[in-house]
Design a protein around this motif. Structure first.
Motif, PDB file in Angstrom:
ATOM      1  N   THR A 120       0.846  -1.191   0.000  1.00  0.00           N
ATOM      2  CA  THR A 120       0.000   0.000   0.000  1.00  0.00           C
ATOM      3  C   THR A 120       0.884   1.243   0.000  1.00  0.00           C
ATOM      4  N   PHE A 121       0.325   2.335  -0.445  1.00  0.00           N
ATOM      5  CA  PHE A 121       0.987   3.629  -0.345  1.00  0.00           C
ATOM      6  C   PHE A 121      -0.109   4.675  -0.134  1.00  0.00           C
ATOM      7  N   THR A 122       0.295   5.871   0.207  1.00  0.00           N
ATOM      8  CA  THR A 122      -0.664   6.929   0.510  1.00  0.00           C
ATOM      9  C   THR A 122      -0.623   8.011  -0.559  1.00  0.00           C
ATOM     10  N   SER A 123      -1.798   8.396  -1.021  1.00  0.00           N
ATOM     11  CA  SER A 123      -1.921   9.501  -1.965  1.00  0.00           C
ATOM     12  C   SER A 123      -2.858  10.538  -1.357  1.00  0.00           C
ATOM     13  N   HIS A 124      -2.320  11.687  -0.995  1.00  0.00           N
ATOM     14  CA  HIS A 124      -3.110  12.767  -0.404  1.00  0.00           C
ATOM     15  C   HIS A 124      -3.946  12.265   0.774  1.00  0.00           C
ATOM     16  N   GLY A 125      -3.283  11.486   1.637  1.00  0.00           N
ATOM     17  CA  GLY A 125      -3.903  11.024   2.866  1.00  0.00           C
ATOM     18  C   GLY A 125      -4.778   9.805   2.741  1.00  0.00           C
ATOM     19  N   VAL A 126      -4.879   9.224   1.557  1.00  0.00           N
ATOM     20  CA  VAL A 126      -5.748   8.074   1.325  1.00  0.00           C
ATOM     21  C   VAL A 126      -4.897   6.857   0.967  1.00  0.00           C
ATOM     22  N   ARG A 127      -5.244   5.702   1.554  1.00  0.00           N
ATOM     23  CA  ARG A 127      -4.509   4.466   1.287  1.00  0.00           C
ATOM     24  C   ARG A 127      -4.855   3.930  -0.089  1.00  0.00           C
ATOM     25  N   CYS A 128      -3.824   3.681  -0.888  1.00  0.00           N
ATOM     26  CA  CYS A 128      -3.994   3.065  -2.204  1.00  0.00           C
ATOM     27  C   CYS A 128      -3.403   1.661  -2.189  1.00  0.00           C
ATOM     28  N   ALA A 129      -4.085   0.740  -2.843  1.00  0.00           N
ATOM     29  CA  ALA A 129      -3.641  -0.649  -2.911  1.00  0.00           C
ATOM     30  C   ALA A 129      -2.848  -0.885  -4.188  1.00  0.00           C
ATOM     31  N   ALA A 130      -1.823  -1.729  -4.076  1.00  0.00           N
ATOM     32  CA  ALA A 130      -0.985  -2.011  -5.243  1.00  0.00           C
ATOM     33  C   ALA A 130      -0.422  -3.409  -5.136  1.00  0.00           C
ATOM     34  N   TRP A 131       0.018  -3.914  -6.280  1.00  0.00           N
ATOM     35  CA  TRP A 131       0.808  -5.142  -6.334  1.00  0.00           C
ATOM     36  C   TRP A 131       2.231  -4.791  -6.735  1.00  0.00           C
ATOM     37  N   HIS A 132       3.183  -5.374  -6.048  1.00  0.00           N
ATOM     38  CA  HIS A 132       4.571  -5.308  -6.496  1.00  0.00           C
ATOM     39  C   HIS A 132       4.869  -6.636  -7.177  1.00  0.00           C
ATOM     40  N   VAL A 133       5.023  -6.603  -8.479  1.00  0.00           N
ATOM     41  CA  VAL A 133       5.329  -7.806  -9.263  1.00  0.00           C
ATOM     42  C   VAL A 133       6.829  -7.805  -9.509  1.00  0.00           C
ATOM     43  N   ARG A 134       7.528  -8.757  -8.920  1.00  0.00           N
ATOM     44  CA  ARG A 134       8.979  -8.798  -8.995  1.00  0.00           C
ATOM     45  C   ARG A 134       9.454  -9.515 -10.251  1.00  0.00           C
ATOM     46  N   ALA A 135      10.555  -9.038 -10.781  1.00  0.00           N
ATOM     47  CA  ALA A 135      11.160  -9.668 -11.949  1.00  0.00           C
ATOM     48  C   ALA A 135      11.589 -11.087 -11.622  1.00  0.00           C
ATOM     49  N   THR A 136      11.568 -11.935 -12.615  1.00  0.00           N
ATOM     50  CA  THR A 136      11.966 -13.328 -12.423  1.00  0.00           C
ATOM     51  C   THR A 136      13.455 -13.549 -12.649  1.00  0.00           C
ATOM     52  N   SER A 137      14.169 -12.475 -13.006  1.00  0.00           N
ATOM     53  CA  SER A 137      15.620 -12.581 -13.176  1.00  0.00           C
ATOM     54  C   SER A 137      16.244 -11.244 -12.807  1.00  0.00           C
TER      55      SER A 137
END
Length: 300
Positions: free
Chosen positions: A6-23
């Motif tokens: 999650t991260f915050t944008s102007h005081g509001v929680r935003c949901a995200a996926w961190h998709v990691r590289a396979t190499s």
């Protein structure tokens, strides 16, 4: 590998996926490049975006795939309110979040946008000189052209009806009522922001579990004022613009004009497809392959 963050944008929680590289083929000192990915008009992160992120992962590039405030798994009210100003703010916040990831090289952040967000990424890159590259897929970089497209496809009365519903939404909100929502997509001739041929079928084909076919009607009052094409000359990084020559949602001529105006080195690729053809099947694979080639060259 995919993880929830999650991260915050102007005081509001935003949901995200961190998709990691396979190499780690593109890693420098243990840190990899990263693409920040947000959807188009009314889209959510579970709506056909993971296929792109996973393609980038196979090429050695991380991705941060996020939901705007008020959409999907992110917090924020009112729900389903499309505001280009707020969504650009969310892009900036997502870029900041990507730069803080321990595995990510903060100087190799790329932006990926499609349709409405294909315009957002141009505006965001124009004011963030640290952005390393931009991918703009079947973009809608000129709201005035988009409104003209609506009138051309649905008749000159259609934009006026949308404005009427937008004013109703504003009035209801100002008087303490619930937001007035209208369909995002519908069959031609029906009331919706997008009633172009194939729009409803396109959204339904790619819509994820959190996608909803409705938006606050007030967005119809600002679409024409969303003109990221005017910011394009300020972009300095490499930019890839992918255009559907048969696009009935995002006018191809507007995308071509934005590409011509971009200030940095710009690659333009055109495909003989309609708007939603780039999200599934062979044309998605072709668009993704072209994006991977571009991003590897720009971020290596």
């Amino acid at each position: 590998m995919r993880s929830d963050i999650t991260f915050t944008s102007h005081g509001v929680r935003c949901a995200a996926w961190h998709v990691r590289a396979t190499s780690d083929g593109l890693a420098r000192k243990g840190r990899r490049p990263c693409v920040v990915i947000g959807h188009g008009f009314g889209g959510t992160r579970d709506t056909a975006l993971l296929d792109f992120a996973e393609g980038f992962a196979d090429a050695g590039i991380d991705s941060l795939v996020f939901d705007y405030r008020g959409f999907g798994a992110s917090d924020g009210t009112p729900r389903q309110a499309v505001s280009y100003r707020r969504q650009r703010q969310d892009y900036h916040a997502a870029v900041d979040a990507a730069r803080r990831l321990r595995s990510v090289d903060p100087d190799r952040i790329a932006l990926w946008g499609t349709s409405y967000s294909g315009g957002h990424v141009l505006a965001v890159a124009a004011v963030d000189p640290r952005v390393a590259a931009v991918v703009s897929l079947v973009p809608a970089p000129d709201g005035a052209a988009a409104v003209w497209q609506i009138a051309r496809c649905a008749g000159p009365v259609a934009p006026l009806k949308l404005i009427g519903h937008g004013l109703r939404d504003v009035l209801q909100t100002l008087t303490g009522g619930s937001p007035h929502q209208i369909p995002l997509a519908a069959q031609p001739g029906s009331l919706a922001v997008l009633a172009a041929p194939g729009a409803l079928e396109g959204y339904e084909a790619i819509g994820g579990p959190t996608w909803r076919n409705e938006v606050c009607a007030r967005t119809s009052l600002e679409v024409a004022f969303n003109r990221p094409v005017t910011h394009a000359p300020k972009i300095t990084c490499p930019t890839l613009v992918q255009i559907g020559s048969e696009d009935r949602v995002a006018p191809p001529h507007a995308a071509r004009r934005a590409a011509r105006r971009a200030g940095g080195p710009t690659t333009v690729l055109e495909y003989p497809v309609d708007h939603f053809d780039v999200y599934l099947g062979p044309w998605q694979q072709k668009a993704l392959a072209d994006e991977v080639d571009f991003l590897v060259g720009a971020l290596a």
